[in-house]
Design a protein around this motif. Structure first.
Motif, mmCIF file in Angstrom:
data_model
loop_
_atom_site.group_PDB
_atom_site.id
_atom_site.type_symbol
_atom_site.label_atom_id
_atom_site.label_comp_id
_atom_site.label_asym_id
_atom_site.label_seq_id
_atom_site.Cartn_x
_atom_site.Cartn_y
_atom_site.Cartn_z
ATOM 1 N N ASP A 87 4.485 0.700 1.586
ATOM 2 C CA ASP A 87 4.469 -0.135 2.789
ATOM 3 C C ASP A 87 3.962 -1.520 2.380
ATOM 4 O O ASP A 87 2.796 -1.696 2.054
ATOM 5 N N GLU A 88 4.869 -2.464 2.364
ATOM 6 C CA GLU A 88 4.552 -3.826 1.962
ATOM 7 C C GLU A 88 4.585 -4.706 3.210
ATOM 8 O O GLU A 88 5.646 -5.079 3.682
ATOM 9 N N GLN A 89 3.417 -4.946 3.755
ATOM 10 C CA GLN A 89 3.267 -5.764 4.962
ATOM 11 C C GLN A 89 4.175 -5.267 6.100
ATOM 12 O O GLN A 89 4.865 -6.037 6.746
ATOM 13 N N GLY A 90 4.142 -3.942 6.307
ATOM 14 C CA GLY A 90 4.905 -3.342 7.390
ATOM 15 C C GLY A 90 6.358 -3.042 7.071
ATOM 16 O O GLY A 90 7.081 -2.493 7.905
ATOM 17 N N MET A 138 0.833 -1.183 0.000
ATOM 18 C CA MET A 138 0.000 0.000 0.000
ATOM 19 C C MET A 138 0.877 1.245 0.000
ATOM 20 O O MET A 138 2.040 1.192 0.399
ATOM 21 N N ILE A 139 0.313 2.338 -0.442
ATOM 22 C CA ILE A 139 0.992 3.635 -0.423
ATOM 23 C C ILE A 139 0.382 4.427 0.722
ATOM 24 O O ILE A 139 -0.833 4.550 0.825
ATOM 25 N N ARG A 140 1.238 4.971 1.588
ATOM 26 C CA ARG A 140 0.769 5.749 2.737
ATOM 27 C C ARG A 140 1.633 6.989 2.896
ATOM 28 O O ARG A 140 2.763 7.039 2.430
ATOM 29 N N SER A 141 1.090 7.998 3.584
ATOM 30 C CA SER A 141 1.888 9.166 3.938
ATOM 31 C C SER A 141 2.945 8.754 4.950
ATOM 32 O O SER A 141 2.741 7.838 5.746
ATOM 33 N N PRO A 192 14.835 -2.670 -5.009
ATOM 34 C CA PRO A 192 14.885 -3.781 -5.967
ATOM 35 C C PRO A 192 13.937 -4.935 -5.617
ATOM 36 O O PRO A 192 13.301 -5.497 -6.511
ATOM 37 N N ILE A 193 13.807 -5.266 -4.361
ATOM 38 C CA ILE A 193 12.956 -6.372 -3.933
ATOM 39 C C ILE A 193 11.475 -6.126 -4.232
ATOM 40 O O ILE A 193 10.681 -7.064 -4.325
ATOM 41 N N ALA A 194 11.097 -4.868 -4.420
ATOM 42 C CA ALA A 194 9.689 -4.519 -4.647
ATOM 43 C C ALA A 194 9.408 -4.055 -6.074
ATOM 44 O O ALA A 194 8.282 -3.689 -6.391
ATOM 45 N N ARG A 195 10.402 -4.091 -6.934
ATOM 46 C CA ARG A 195 10.207 -3.638 -8.314
ATOM 47 C C ARG A 195 9.382 -4.656 -9.093
ATOM 48 O O ARG A 195 9.369 -5.839 -8.789
#
Length: 170
Positions: free
Chosen positions: A56-59, A1-4, A84-87
């Motif tokens: 924010d990917e699972q915290g 998710m995208i968060r502030s 890189p791990i989230a690309r």
């Protein structure tokens, strides 16, 4: 998710930029100083027309993007990266769309950014989202000579045309 972002994300933004740009592009510590000044300045101002967003990917923090007011109706995009791990998961597009939507909501008419010619994926994403290259020059930064570029998105025409492919954030 995208968060502030929140206060605890400030060190992450600095360290993620340091690590990625050192490993992938061999930038020196002067780049870290630039990033530190950028995020610290935004955080101290806490101005409602500026923000930083975090993937924010699972915290786990996995990326960032920021909008800063350059002048009255002009926003400046920066601090943009995805680890890189989230690309390949669409986070870069989501971050950019979030920043563009924010600028439209805050009634900016233009978004400017500075990037480097060697950041090919970012450049492709900017072009896909309506940014145009308006200037380029060589400059010694971060321990090397970089081909700097200024890109611009005119929001007034984008909003009128409805030509921006705005997607809903996840």
């Amino acid at each position: 998710m995208i968060r502030s972002y929140c206060t605890s994300d400030v060190p992450y933004v600095i360290e993620a930029h340091r690590k990625i740009y050192k490993e992938e592009y061999e930038y020196d510590e002067s780049f870290v100083m630039f990033i530190t000044q950028s995020i610290t300045s935004l955080h101290k101002r806490n101005y409602h027309r500026e923000n930083v967003w975090i993937v924010d990917e699972q915290g786990q923090q996995r990326g960032s993007i920021a909008i800063q007011e350059a002048s009255g109706k002009i926003a400046k995009l920066g601090l943009f990266l995805v680890e890189p791990i989230a690309r390949g998961k669409g986070y870069a597009e989501q971050l950019l769309q979030t920043a563009i939507r924010f600028c439209i909501d805050k009634e900016y008419v233009q978004i400017d950014l500075i990037t480097n010619a060697n950041l090919l994926a970012a450049r492709k994403l900017y072009r896909k989202n309506g940014f145009t290259l308006i200037a380029s020059w060589s400059e010694e930064k971060s321990g090397k000579v970089l081909e700097e570029e200024q890109w611009r998105l005119e929001l007034s025409s984008t909003v009128q045309d409805h030509s921006l492919p705005l997607q809903q954030p996840l």
